[in-house]
Design a protein around this motif. Structure first.
Motif, PDB file in Angstrom:
ATOM      1  N   UNK A   2      88.235  -5.274  17.391  1.00 11.87           N
ATOM      2  CA  UNK A   2      89.104  -4.320  16.705  1.00 11.87           C
ATOM      3  C   UNK A   2      88.624  -4.170  15.271  1.00 11.87           C
ATOM      4  N   UNK A   3      88.597  -2.941  14.772  1.00  8.07           N
ATOM      5  CA  UNK A   3      88.322  -2.684  13.361  1.00  8.07           C
ATOM      6  C   UNK A   3      89.644  -2.356  12.684  1.00  8.07           C
ATOM      7  N   UNK A   4      89.773  -2.763  11.433  1.00  5.64           N
ATOM      8  CA  UNK A   4      91.030  -2.550  10.704  1.00  5.64           C
ATOM      9  C   UNK A   4      90.724  -2.367   9.223  1.00  5.64           C
ATOM     10  N   UNK A   5      91.477  -1.503   8.579  1.00  2.51           N
ATOM     11  CA  UNK A   5      91.345  -1.331   7.135  1.00  2.51           C
ATOM     12  C   UNK A   5      92.655  -0.808   6.566  1.00  2.51           C
ATOM     13  N   UNK A   6      92.971  -1.279   5.379  1.00  2.00           N
ATOM     14  CA  UNK A   6      94.024  -0.658   4.584  1.00  2.00           C
ATOM     15  C   UNK A   6      93.444  -0.424   3.210  1.00  2.00           C
ATOM     16  N   UNK A  90      95.181   1.109   9.017  1.00  2.00           N
ATOM     17  CA  UNK A  90      94.463   1.845  10.051  1.00  2.00           C
ATOM     18  C   UNK A  90      93.756   0.834  10.949  1.00  2.00           C
ATOM     19  N   UNK A  91      93.712   1.126  12.239  1.00  2.00           N
ATOM     20  CA  UNK A  91      92.967   0.254  13.140  1.00  2.00           C
ATOM     21  C   UNK A  91      92.371   1.091  14.261  1.00  2.00           C
ATOM     22  N   UNK A  92      91.242   0.611  14.719  1.00  2.00           N
ATOM     23  CA  UNK A  92      90.444   1.347  15.682  1.00  2.00           C
ATOM     24  C   UNK A  92      89.929   0.397  16.756  1.00  2.00           C
ATOM     25  N   UNK A  93      89.687   0.923  17.928  1.00  2.00           N
ATOM     26  CA  UNK A  93      89.024   0.174  19.002  1.00  2.00           C
ATOM     27  C   UNK A  93      87.545   0.079  18.646  1.00  2.00           C
ATOM     28  N   UNK A  94      87.022  -1.119  18.619  1.00  2.00           N
ATOM     29  CA  UNK A  94      85.602  -1.300  18.339  1.00  2.00           C
ATOM     30  C   UNK A  94      84.762  -0.906  19.540  1.00  2.00           C
ATOM     31  N   UNK A  95      83.799  -0.024  19.330  1.00  2.00           N
ATOM     32  CA  UNK A  95      82.964   0.456  20.428  1.00  2.00           C
ATOM     33  C   UNK A  95      81.505   0.033  20.306  1.00  2.00           C
ATOM     34  N   UNK A 149      83.784   2.741  15.681  1.00  2.00           N
ATOM     35  CA  UNK A 149      85.105   2.467  16.240  1.00  2.00           C
ATOM     36  C   UNK A 149      85.844   3.790  16.433  1.00  2.00           C
ATOM     37  N   UNK A 150      86.884   3.755  17.261  1.00  2.00           N
ATOM     38  CA  UNK A 150      87.601   4.973  17.638  1.00  2.00           C
ATOM     39  C   UNK A 150      89.101   4.762  17.551  1.00  2.00           C
ATOM     40  N   UNK A 151      89.784   5.729  16.940  1.00  2.00           N
ATOM     41  CA  UNK A 151      91.243   5.786  16.961  1.00  2.00           C
ATOM     42  C   UNK A 151      91.625   6.830  18.011  1.00  2.00           C
ATOM     43  N   UNK A 152      92.079   6.407  19.204  1.00  2.00           N
ATOM     44  CA  UNK A 152      92.391   7.373  20.242  1.00  2.00           C
ATOM     45  C   UNK A 152      93.732   8.073  20.050  1.00  2.00           C
ATOM     46  N   UNK A 153      94.507   7.664  19.056  1.00  2.00           N
ATOM     47  CA  UNK A 153      95.764   8.369  18.769  1.00  2.00           C
ATOM     48  C   UNK A 153      95.481   9.656  18.000  1.00  2.00           C
ATOM     49  N   UNK A 154      94.620   9.543  16.978  1.00  2.42           N
ATOM     50  CA  UNK A 154      94.287  10.705  16.147  1.00  2.42           C
ATOM     51  C   UNK A 154      92.922  11.284  16.497  1.00  2.42           C
ATOM     52  N   UNK A 155      92.241  10.683  17.468  1.00  2.00           N
ATOM     53  CA  UNK A 155      90.908  11.075  17.875  1.00  2.00           C
ATOM     54  C   UNK A 155      89.988  11.166  16.664  1.00  2.00           C
TER      55      UNK A 155
END
Length: 197
Positions: A2-6, A90-95, A149-155
């Motif tokens: 998982x990737x994450x940033x604030x 913010x968080x994203x699925x790591x690809x 990484x991908x945020x599939x909520x906001x694409x």
């Protein structure tokens, strides 16, 4: 992964020495945090490397999503909320993750590029192309590691690249540039290498 940033955006006249001291005194607290792949303590300073803002913006790669949850519900993040208010996380699925030739060095900068995935395009193709570009970038001198990484909520597709040298000749296409004040990387080996789908 998982990737994450604030990002905490600070006033234009904020003394960024306060952020440097915060990281100097507290950065080591995550150096052995179980489940954390890496945390790059990032900062942008108004007028430096083209930044329009002062910003504290750490970036995380989590090898274990439970560790991410423990962090967000624990004392470390509670301190961020106490001192700056509760930021959007913010968080994203790591690809994709690939160590670069400078993976053994402590990175001094990272870049972040976000792009919307347009409606109607083939998602697999877009992600594969982004991973191929990061794969190529990861072989460049001075690259510590490269991530997609991908945020599939906001694409939204995100690319993070860590650079060993803060003064490296980073291509403008790499995105916004951040100084890395400290790196905690207790579980970097657990992040894997290559595509993750």
């Amino acid at each position: 992964m998982h990737a994450m940033q604030y990002a905490v955006t600070l006033p234009a006249d904020y003394d960024m020495g306060i952020i440097r001291e915060r990281v100097r005194s507290k950065g080591h607290l995550l150096d052995a945090y179980e489940g954390l792949g890496l945390k790059a303590y990032g900062m942008r300073e108004r007028g430096v490397d083209g930044s329009p803002v002062n910003q504290y913006a750490p970036f995380y790669l989590w090898a274990d999503p439970e560790a991410m949850n423990r962090f967000l519900l624990g004392d470390g993040f509670r301190g961020v909320v106490r001192d700056f208010g509760r930021p959007v996380v913010q968080h994203w699925r790591g690809l994709f993750h690939r160590p670069g030739p400078s993976a053994g060095a402590v990175p001094r900068a990272y870049t972040r590029r976000a792009e919307a995935v347009p409606e109607g395009v083939d998602l697999t193709t877009v992600v594969a192309e982004a991973a191929a570009e990061q794969e190529e970038l990861a072989s460049s001198d001075g690259v510590h590691s490269a991530v997609v990484a991908l945020d599939p909520r906001h694409w939204e597709l995100i690319r993070f690249t860590l650079w060993a040298d803060a003064a490296a000749d980073v291509p403008p296409s790499a995105g916004d540039r951040y100084q890395v004040l400290h790196l905690s990387a207790p579980g970097i080996a657990g992040l894997g290498a290559g595509r993750q789908w």
